[in-house]
Design a protein around this motif. Sequence first.
Motif, PDB file in Angstrom:
ATOM      1  N   PHE A  23       0.092  10.620 -13.680  1.00 43.45           N
ATOM      2  CA  PHE A  23      -1.008  11.568 -13.713  1.00 43.45           C
ATOM      3  C   PHE A  23      -0.456  12.996 -13.701  1.00 43.45           C
ATOM      4  CE2 PHE A  23      -2.718   7.729 -11.884  1.00 43.45           C
ATOM      5  CZ  PHE A  23      -3.998   7.621 -12.417  1.00 43.45           C
ATOM      6  N   SER A  24      -1.174  13.873 -14.380  1.00 40.50           N
ATOM      7  CA  SER A  24      -0.851  15.303 -14.342  1.00 40.50           C
ATOM      8  C   SER A  24      -2.160  16.080 -14.212  1.00 40.50           C
ATOM      9  CB  SER A  24      -0.107  15.722 -15.611  1.00 40.50           C
ATOM     10  OG  SER A  24      -0.845  15.377 -16.771  1.00 40.50           O
ATOM     11  N   PRO A  25      -2.120  17.257 -13.590  1.00 45.10           N
ATOM     12  CA  PRO A  25      -3.348  18.036 -13.398  1.00 45.10           C
ATOM     13  C   PRO A  25      -3.977  18.436 -14.726  1.00 45.10           C
ATOM     14  CG  PRO A  25      -1.568  18.874 -12.027  1.00 45.10           C
ATOM     15  CD  PRO A  25      -0.958  17.909 -12.991  1.00 45.10           C
ATOM     16  N   GLY A  26      -5.315  18.456 -14.757  1.00 42.43           N
ATOM     17  CA  GLY A  26      -6.017  18.897 -15.941  1.00 42.43           C
ATOM     18  C   GLY A  26      -5.809  20.385 -16.176  1.00 42.43           C
ATOM     19  N   THR A  54       5.732  10.975  -6.392  1.00 40.91           N
ATOM     20  CA  THR A  54       5.503  12.294  -6.977  1.00 40.91           C
ATOM     21  C   THR A  54       6.797  12.851  -7.551  1.00 40.91           C
ATOM     22  OG1 THR A  54       5.909  13.402  -4.857  1.00 40.91           O
ATOM     23  CG2 THR A  54       3.631  12.819  -5.389  1.00 40.91           C
ATOM     24  N   ASN A  55       6.642  13.648  -8.603  1.00 47.78           N
ATOM     25  CA  ASN A  55       7.762  14.384  -9.184  1.00 47.78           C
ATOM     26  C   ASN A  55       7.399  15.858  -9.125  1.00 47.78           C
ATOM     27  OD1 ASN A  55       9.638  15.688 -10.848  1.00 47.78           O
ATOM     28  ND2 ASN A  55       9.853  13.911 -12.196  1.00 47.78           N
ATOM     29  N   SER A  56       8.004  16.570  -8.194  1.00 43.38           N
ATOM     30  CA  SER A  56       7.652  17.972  -7.978  1.00 43.38           C
ATOM     31  C   SER A  56       8.048  18.852  -9.156  1.00 43.38           C
ATOM     32  CB  SER A  56       8.314  18.490  -6.695  1.00 43.38           C
ATOM     33  OG  SER A  56       9.726  18.363  -6.776  1.00 43.38           O
ATOM     34  N   GLN A  57       9.093  18.471  -9.888  1.00 44.91           N
ATOM     35  CA  GLN A  57       9.555  19.289 -11.007  1.00 44.91           C
ATOM     36  C   GLN A  57       8.553  19.286 -12.159  1.00 44.91           C
ATOM     37  OE1 GLN A  57      13.434  17.670 -11.856  1.00 44.91           O
ATOM     38  NE2 GLN A  57      14.445  19.022 -10.404  1.00 44.91           N
ATOM     39  N   THR A  58       7.904  18.151 -12.382  1.00 45.77           N
ATOM     40  CA  THR A  58       6.920  18.048 -13.475  1.00 45.77           C
ATOM     41  C   THR A  58       5.493  18.037 -12.961  1.00 45.77           C
ATOM     42  OG1 THR A  58       7.079  15.623 -13.431  1.00 45.77           O
ATOM     43  CG2 THR A  58       8.562  16.805 -14.931  1.00 45.77           C
ATOM     44  N   ASN A  59       5.342  18.067 -11.627  1.00 47.66           N
ATOM     45  CA  ASN A  59       4.020  18.016 -10.991  1.00 47.66           C
ATOM     46  C   ASN A  59       3.227  16.804 -11.478  1.00 47.66           C
ATOM     47  OD1 ASN A  59       2.030  18.836  -9.214  1.00 47.66           O
ATOM     48  ND2 ASN A  59       1.046  20.193 -10.687  1.00 47.66           N
ATOM     49  N   THR A  60       3.867  15.649 -11.483  1.00 44.93           N
ATOM     50  CA  THR A  60       3.228  14.411 -11.910  1.00 44.93           C
ATOM     51  C   THR A  60       3.233  13.390 -10.779  1.00 44.93           C
ATOM     52  OG1 THR A  60       5.357  13.751 -12.884  1.00 44.93           O
ATOM     53  CG2 THR A  60       3.682  14.645 -14.376  1.00 44.93           C
ATOM     54  N   LEU A  61       2.307  12.448 -10.864  1.00 43.69           N
ATOM     55  CA  LEU A  61       2.164  11.374  -9.882  1.00 43.69           C
ATOM     56  C   LEU A  61       2.289  10.052 -10.619  1.00 43.69           C
ATOM     57  CD1 LEU A  61       1.396  10.456  -6.966  1.00 43.69           C
ATOM     58  CD2 LEU A  61      -0.987  10.499  -7.729  1.00 43.69           C
ATOM     59  N   TRP A  62       3.204   9.208 -10.168  1.00 45.51           N
ATOM     60  CA  TRP A  62       3.530   7.968 -10.869  1.00 45.51           C
ATOM     61  C   TRP A  62       3.060   6.746 -10.085  1.00 45.51           C
ATOM     62  CZ3 TRP A  62       6.487   7.839 -15.535  1.00 45.51           C
ATOM     63  CH2 TRP A  62       6.901   9.095 -15.984  1.00 45.51           C
ATOM     64  N   GLY A  63       2.552   5.743 -10.835  1.00 42.78           N
ATOM     65  CA  GLY A  63       2.120   4.496 -10.216  1.00 42.78           C
ATOM     66  C   GLY A  63       2.546   3.304 -11.061  1.00 42.78           C
ATOM     67  N   PHE A  64       2.490   2.116 -10.463  1.00 46.26           N
ATOM     68  CA  PHE A  64       3.018   0.912 -11.110  1.00 46.26           C
ATOM     69  C   PHE A  64       1.966  -0.188 -11.097  1.00 46.26           C
ATOM     70  CE2 PHE A  64       6.279   3.441  -9.173  1.00 46.26           C
ATOM     71  CZ  PHE A  64       7.229   3.575 -10.173  1.00 46.26           C
ATOM     72  N   SER A  73       0.846  -1.186   0.000  1.00 49.25           N
ATOM     73  CA  SER A  73       0.000   0.000   0.000  1.00 49.25           C
ATOM     74  C   SER A  73       0.885   1.241   0.000  1.00 49.25           C
ATOM     75  CB  SER A  73      -0.927   0.006   1.211  1.00 49.25           C
ATOM     76  OG  SER A  73      -0.169  -0.050   2.408  1.00 49.25           O
ATOM     77  N   GLY A  74       0.292   2.394  -0.318  1.00 47.41           N
ATOM     78  CA  GLY A  74       1.073   3.618  -0.403  1.00 47.41           C
ATOM     79  C   GLY A  74       0.311   4.817   0.118  1.00 47.41           C
ATOM     80  N   LEU A  75       1.058   5.825   0.542  1.00 51.11           N
ATOM     81  CA  LEU A  75       0.487   7.066   1.055  1.00 51.11           C
ATOM     82  C   LEU A  75       1.276   8.216   0.455  1.00 51.11           C
ATOM     83  CD1 LEU A  75      -1.563   8.291   3.133  1.00 51.11           C
ATOM     84  CD2 LEU A  75       0.301   8.200   4.805  1.00 51.11           C
ATOM     85  N   VAL A  76       0.575   9.185  -0.150  1.00 52.20           N
ATOM     86  CA  VAL A  76       1.284  10.231  -0.866  1.00 52.20           C
ATOM     87  C   VAL A  76       0.479  11.529  -0.834  1.00 52.20           C
ATOM     88  CG1 VAL A  76       0.249   9.735  -3.125  1.00 52.20           C
ATOM     89  CG2 VAL A  76       2.550  10.710  -3.019  1.00 52.20           C
ATOM     90  N   SER A  77       1.181  12.652  -0.898  1.00 53.22           N
ATOM     91  CA  SER A  77       0.555  13.962  -1.021  1.00 53.22           C
ATOM     92  C   SER A  77       0.815  14.475  -2.428  1.00 53.22           C
ATOM     93  CB  SER A  77       1.147  14.939   0.008  1.00 53.22           C
ATOM     94  OG  SER A  77       0.637  16.237  -0.190  1.00 53.22           O
ATOM     95  N   TYR A  78      -0.273  14.850  -3.118  1.00 54.16           N
ATOM     96  CA  TYR A  78      -0.129  15.300  -4.498  1.00 54.16           C
ATOM     97  C   TYR A  78      -1.182  16.345  -4.828  1.00 54.16           C
ATOM     98  CZ  TYR A  78      -0.269  15.335  -9.592  1.00 54.16           C
ATOM     99  OH  TYR A  78      -0.267  15.735 -10.897  1.00 54.16           O
ATOM    100  N   ASP A  79      -0.751  17.453  -5.373  1.00 53.39           N
ATOM    101  CA  ASP A  79      -1.637  18.511  -5.827  1.00 53.39           C
ATOM    102  C   ASP A  79      -2.595  18.955  -4.709  1.00 53.39           C
ATOM    103  OD1 ASP A  79      -2.306  20.250  -7.895  1.00 53.39           O
ATOM    104  OD2 ASP A  79      -3.983  19.012  -8.547  1.00 53.39           O
TER     105      ASP A  79
END
Length: 672
Positions: A567-570, A549-559, A499-505
């Motif tokens: 993912f990237s913000p709309g 998360t990648n703060s430089q590109t503001n993307t969220l990665w999953g496997f 499982s995972g826990l993350v802060s994004y956007d």
Amino acid sequence: MLNIFKKIALILTFLICANIKAQELPPIENFSPLNYSGGNQNWAISQSDENYIYIANNSGLLEFNGEKWNLYPSPNNTILRSVNVVKNRVYTGCYMEFGFWEKNEFGVLDYTSLSNTLKEDLIEDEQFWKILELDKWILFQSLNRIYIYNTLDKSFKIINSKTPITKAFNIEGIIYFQKINDGVYKVENGEVLPISTNEIFKNNIVVNIFKVKAKLLLQTQQKGFYFIDEDGETKWNIEFNKILEASSVYSSIKLEDDSFILGTISNGIYHIDSQGNLINQINQEVGLNNNTVLSIFQDKDQNIWLGLDNGISVVNFSSPFKVFNDVKGKLGSVYTSVIFNDYLYLGTNQGLFYKKLNSNTTFNFIKGTNGQVWSLAIYDNTLFCGHDIGTYIIKNNQAKLISDVQGTWDIKPIPTQENLLIQGNYNGLNILEKVNDSWRFKNKITGFDISSKFFVFSETHQLFVSHEYKGVFKLVIDKKFEKVVEINEETSVTKGLKSGLVSYDNNLYYSSEKGVFKYSKDKHFFELDSLFTNQFFKNDSYYSGKLITNSQTNTLWGFLDKSIVYFSPGILNNTLKINRIPLPESKRRDIADNVEFISLSIDTEKAWKKYFEKNEVKGKQLQIYRNELSDYMVVSIPRFFVIDKDQKIVDVFAPWPSSGKLEEMINNILNK
């Protein structure tokens, strides 16, 4: 030495002390003759409008639909030398025969001979090496003639040559070909006209002809490239010529980005850019099935198909990821990575390594970081390394230990506290502080001693900690970040492995095999984000809930099982945009936990010790005398053995560790 065999599989490497440069290469997929049930050699490749791949093989015509191979024996059971798909016909040529294949009502290819319709006999022992399309004509080239077939009226015209014709080419609607000991010619308005009778083209085989900025660029087998224009012949003076002239090029192709792939007789392929600079070399040592490249083809998805002297390799140069082949097993298992100040850093179970970004140099070990690296973080223009024995700062590629609290899982900034960092350790949570421009350990946060691998802030003094076996906890920390004043177990989500826990956007997400849950600050609990979950698992299945998360590109990665997603913000709304990279779990799987790599050196004791001390080589390194290997026929090095968990030798001539064949062999052993 028997304790060595505690692992499931063992690979022994016999080597001399050498420095082998490693490359970051595009992914390679290999097909052996056993995979496609055909002959070893593959002479030409083409593709249909249905995206089927067709290959001229020693045993006949190979057909590949992306999943399954079919073999159609050649019409007279001889080696198929050429293939070209034109509309719904698959044209082929072999020994004393050429014609086409068409699918019948059952989807099976039926053959129709064209050579049998000729009014004059074929030349004795004639073979057909190239098939070209030009408007309504199909051209079949042998070493003696070019047969021009009119598809409308089914008539033939024949171009004869007193000297061997090596190859024919269609360049922007004009047919060019070379006559050995004569020169290069073109067919224009039905006439054969000389292009160049320069000695270089009389005595050297022309492998290919390209059009570059209104000039013809001719590539020879061993003398490099030459331009031809109205002023004559000019050699393309590039630095790569030194390598090119030491090689024997058999096949080549110009890609859509104007770069070139050159297939050689014994060195695999070279990829050079439009200026003639070497991009990389890919050969059997780093993953190809074989070093002799008989044919090259770029399919509609930009994959490069290589017809080899033994098998087929497919190289995906347009892949969004590359593969680093750790041939010597120096790095170990990679757990984390980061790009900092134009260097790529890898944290592994062997320590911290670095190399210049986008270079083919070797990875260098950072002294003092021996052992397990868990995390790498950048803050305040400083590189932090979370390690099994504590926390390091990496400066000028040197390590300085700033905290000896064991097991630093991760390091993160604290909202509104620019001079403080929080780190998750085996013993819970700890604080780093910046004093006089230097980072140092400050204190442990008391009152919570659970290993804190995943943690995120919801507010400055409130954070969540996720433990895969114990669940998710919501903590309230005092204003000085010295102790936990309140602990609540989060019941809106269930604990789970991976499982995972993350802060994004500006949102908190908890992910597990049950879906992706978003924390509601109004309701104070996690609730299933149906849209996110459906996007995440669409056409795929769960593999891991860990998100990055990648703060430089503001993307969220999953496997996932079949792919990596990000993912990237709309742009126009709050809906996340999803992108998928096809990369199955089987390709990402790490078998290092079940495999032990052991190097046995047959060098002298003095040279052996000196090399390993100088290069700080990791892992098990043993020495053996050459005469002790006589029973195993070790007469040249390097050599690779595979031994199973029962100490039985599986193969004394195992493939290179960088090849897909070895991975396949090991997986078969592990799955028994």
